[in-house]
Scaffold this motif. Structure first.
Motif, PDB file in Angstrom:
ATOM      1  N   THR A 124      76.030  10.068 -11.176  1.00 21.97           N
ATOM      2  CA  THR A 124      77.007   9.481 -12.094  1.00 21.97           C
ATOM      3  C   THR A 124      76.317   8.508 -13.047  1.00 21.97           C
ATOM      4  O   THR A 124      76.562   8.527 -14.260  1.00 21.97           O
ATOM      5  N   LEU A 125      75.448   7.669 -12.506  1.00 17.84           N
ATOM      6  CA  LEU A 125      74.734   6.690 -13.328  1.00 17.84           C
ATOM      7  C   LEU A 125      73.766   7.363 -14.290  1.00 17.84           C
ATOM      8  O   LEU A 125      73.619   6.925 -15.441  1.00 17.84           O
ATOM      9  N   ALA A 126      73.105   8.424 -13.838  1.00 20.10           N
ATOM     10  CA  ALA A 126      72.162   9.122 -14.705  1.00 20.10           C
ATOM     11  C   ALA A 126      72.875   9.740 -15.908  1.00 20.10           C
ATOM     12  O   ALA A 126      72.361   9.716 -17.037  1.00 20.10           O
ATOM     13  N   ILE A 134      77.673   2.130 -24.954  1.00 19.29           N
ATOM     14  CA  ILE A 134      77.852   1.401 -23.698  1.00 19.29           C
ATOM     15  C   ILE A 134      77.068   0.091 -23.731  1.00 19.29           C
ATOM     16  O   ILE A 134      75.854   0.077 -23.901  1.00 19.29           O
ATOM     17  N   ALA A 135      77.779  -1.003 -23.572  1.00 19.77           N
ATOM     18  CA  ALA A 135      77.150  -2.316 -23.536  1.00 19.77           C
ATOM     19  C   ALA A 135      76.660  -2.650 -22.136  1.00 19.77           C
ATOM     20  O   ALA A 135      75.659  -3.360 -21.968  1.00 19.77           O
ATOM     21  N   GLU A 136      77.370  -2.152 -21.118  1.00 19.46           N
ATOM     22  CA  GLU A 136      77.006  -2.469 -19.735  1.00 19.46           C
ATOM     23  C   GLU A 136      77.644  -1.474 -18.794  1.00 19.46           C
ATOM     24  O   GLU A 136      78.691  -0.887 -19.089  1.00 19.46           O
ATOM     25  N   ILE A 137      76.989  -1.272 -17.675  1.00 20.13           N
ATOM     26  CA  ILE A 137      77.527  -0.460 -16.583  1.00 20.13           C
ATOM     27  C   ILE A 137      77.643  -1.379 -15.375  1.00 20.13           C
ATOM     28  O   ILE A 137      76.650  -1.963 -14.927  1.00 20.13           O
ATOM     29  N   ILE A 138      78.853  -1.515 -14.873  1.00 21.48           N
ATOM     30  CA  ILE A 138      79.113  -2.424 -13.751  1.00 21.48           C
ATOM     31  C   ILE A 138      79.499  -1.600 -12.531  1.00 21.48           C
ATOM     32  O   ILE A 138      80.461  -0.836 -12.563  1.00 21.48           O
ATOM     33  N   ALA A 151      73.679   6.899 -18.268  1.00 21.39           N
ATOM     34  CA  ALA A 151      72.467   6.390 -18.906  1.00 21.39           C
ATOM     35  C   ALA A 151      72.014   7.314 -20.033  1.00 21.39           C
ATOM     36  O   ALA A 151      71.552   6.853 -21.086  1.00 21.39           O
ATOM     37  N   ALA A 152      72.166   8.625 -19.843  1.00 21.96           N
ATOM     38  CA  ALA A 152      71.737   9.586 -20.856  1.00 21.96           C
ATOM     39  C   ALA A 152      72.559   9.481 -22.138  1.00 21.96           C
ATOM     40  O   ALA A 152      72.056   9.751 -23.232  1.00 21.96           O
ATOM     41  N   GLY A 153      73.826   9.093 -22.013  1.00 25.02           N
ATOM     42  CA  GLY A 153      74.680   8.984 -23.199  1.00 25.02           C
ATOM     43  C   GLY A 153      74.972   7.553 -23.607  1.00 25.02           C
ATOM     44  O   GLY A 153      75.887   7.314 -24.397  1.00 25.02           O
ATOM     45  N   ARG A 154      74.195   6.648 -23.074  1.00 24.93           N
ATOM     46  CA  ARG A 154      74.490   5.217 -23.260  1.00 24.93           C
ATOM     47  C   ARG A 154      74.553   4.806 -24.725  1.00 24.93           C
ATOM     48  O   ARG A 154      75.523   4.177 -25.161  1.00 24.93           O
TER      49      ARG A 154
END
Length: 221
Positions: free
Chosen positions: A18-20, A31-35, A23-26
């Motif tokens: 999910t995080l990957a 996206i400013a942040e992922i919490i 991150a690929a489309g950040r």
């Protein structure tokens, strides 16, 4: 800018995918942040590889997502389950929606299972959304902070927190993005599709007649 909030509890096996994806489309999604709002995992998830922020706190998706939203700095919020991966084109669709709409939005439900049972479930979810305007949390929820706060945000419920918030947002303020949110079929394969669908529908019926979320949680387990 967009803040992504992911509630977790012992989800270390699925979370990296999910995080990957995020991150690929950040950059494209803004996206400013992922919490990652963790609710007491036995082993705390390692999110440093993906430049995400880990919040530790009380368990319960409603509590965790409210905690994440409070800590977030973005003017748009994307709530996503830890076993859900967004499909091709998600970043572009998210950016376009934030630029052109004030509504909340959810993705198209899809399972990571090639079986006919999974396809039938996907059709049933489409029907539920069309008839009742009732997407679940595994379809994600993209919502502006202003609308989130106007609707009252996530309440500290042990279950049905997604249905509760979406019902307060309302049909007229909800849009559907034509991009899949691909969710793990593990629970359906383990429990059986029919049994899991019946259990989910029973929980929804119990909620609709006013059964307490705690009692529904005990039944759901």
């Amino acid at each position: 800018m967009l803040s992504v909030i992911i509630p977790t509890r012992n989800a270390n096996a699925s979370l990296p995918r999910t995080l990957a994806c995020l991150a690929a489309g950040r950059d494209e999604a803004g996206i400013a942040e992922i919490i990652v709002a963790d609710g007491g995992s036995v082993t705390a998830p390692d999110v440093s590889e993906f430049d995400a922020v880990l919040l530790r706190g009380q368990s319960g998706r409603g509590v965790q997502m409210a905690h994440g939203a409070t800590a977030a700095t973005g003017d748009w919020l994307l709530f996503l389950h830890a076993d859900t991966v967004l499909g091709k084109g998600w970043a572009r669709a998210v950016r376009a929606h934030m630029a052109g709409s004030r509504k909340a939005a959810v993705f198209r439900f899809e399972m990571d299972d090639a079986s006919i049972k999974a396809r039938i479930l996907e059709k049933l979810v489409v029907l539920r959304c069309r008839v009742f305007a009732m997407p679940y949390g595994d379809q994600g929820l993209l919502v502006s902070r202003s609308l989130y706060e106007e609707a009252g945000g996530f309440r500290p419920l042990p279950l049905m927190e997604d249905v509760d918030l979406v019902s307060r947002i309302g049909r007229s303020r909800l849009a559907y993005l034509d991009v899949p949110a691909i969710t793990s079929a593990e629970r359906y394969v383990r429990d059986g599709y029919a049994a899991r669908i019946i259990r989910n529908l029973t929980c929804l019926a119990m909620w609709s007649v006013g059964v307490s979320p705690e009692r529904i949680r005990r039944f759901y387990k």
